[in-house]
Design a protein around this motif. Structure first.
Motif, short mmCIF file in Angstrom:
data_model
loop_
_atom_site.label_atom_id
_atom_site.label_comp_id
_atom_site.label_asym_id
_atom_site.label_seq_id
_atom_site.Cartn_x
_atom_site.Cartn_y
_atom_site.Cartn_z
N SER A 39 84.25 83.59 13.93
CA SER A 39 84.72 83.05 12.65
C SER A 39 86.22 82.75 12.67
O SER A 39 86.68 81.87 11.95
CB SER A 39 84.37 83.99 11.50
OG SER A 39 85.06 85.21 11.61
N ARG A 59 85.51 80.51 6.01
CA ARG A 59 85.47 81.42 7.16
C ARG A 59 84.68 82.69 6.83
O ARG A 59 83.92 83.18 7.66
CB ARG A 59 86.88 81.79 7.58
CG ARG A 59 86.92 82.70 8.81
CD ARG A 59 88.29 83.21 9.09
NE ARG A 59 89.15 82.14 9.59
CZ ARG A 59 90.48 82.22 9.60
NH1 ARG A 59 91.09 83.28 9.14
NH2 ARG A 59 91.19 81.22 10.08
N LYS A 129 92.37 74.97 14.30
CA LYS A 129 91.17 75.59 13.76
C LYS A 129 90.12 74.52 13.46
O LYS A 129 90.46 73.37 13.13
CB LYS A 129 91.47 76.35 12.46
CG LYS A 129 92.48 77.47 12.61
CD LYS A 129 91.92 78.62 13.43
CE LYS A 129 92.94 79.74 13.57
NZ LYS A 129 92.46 80.81 14.42
#
Length: 143
Positions: A39, A59, A129
């Motif tokens: 995650s 997340r 990310k």
């Protein structure tokens, strides 16, 4: 990961390395069955649709879904993630096409569903990310 990557747009070697590193870390977390590490590759506000078509927003939701899945129905599933294309969508935003190949626990190839995944990876204050993605299960073609 394979070195044969189609690069479209102004993707510098540094960005290519950073984005490919996110995919490699995701692969390692999946194979280690580590929901926290998995995650962490996603942005806080990410949107992810898994291979079963379940959309997970954020997340936290990704971690909550991944923990029991990795220890349950995915416990014996392993994969290699190969980046096959990087497309600069905008500065600091890269679309990443990934081929997921089923492996055994040691990384050797096995039969099974393959994945065709699209990640949108963006530069964030905390690093690169995944901000959005879609995983699609693909049957292995008949020989």
């Amino acid at each position: 990961m394979t070195n044969e990557v189609l690069v479209v747009g102004a993707v510098s070697p540094q960005v290519r390395e950073a984005v490919s590193g996110v995919v490699k870390a995701l692969e390692e977390a999946f194979n280690a069955k580590d929901p926290s590490a998995l995650s962490e590759q996603f942005a806080v506000e990410a949107s992810w649709s898994n291979a079963m078509g379940t959309r997970l927003d954020g997340r936290e939701a990704i971690a909550e879904f991944s923990a029991p899945a990795l220890k349950g129905f995915l416990r014996d599933s392993f994969a290699r993630y190969d980046v096959v294309k990087l497309l600069e969508v905008a500065p600091g935003v890269i679309a990443v096409n990934v081929v997921q190949t089923p492996t055994d626990a040691t990384g050797g190839p096995t039969d099974g569903l393959r994945g065709s995944t699209l990640y949108v990876v963006a530069e964030r204050p905390e690093g690169w990310k995944i901000v959005a993605g879609q995983n699609t299960a693909v049957s292995t073609p008949a020989s």
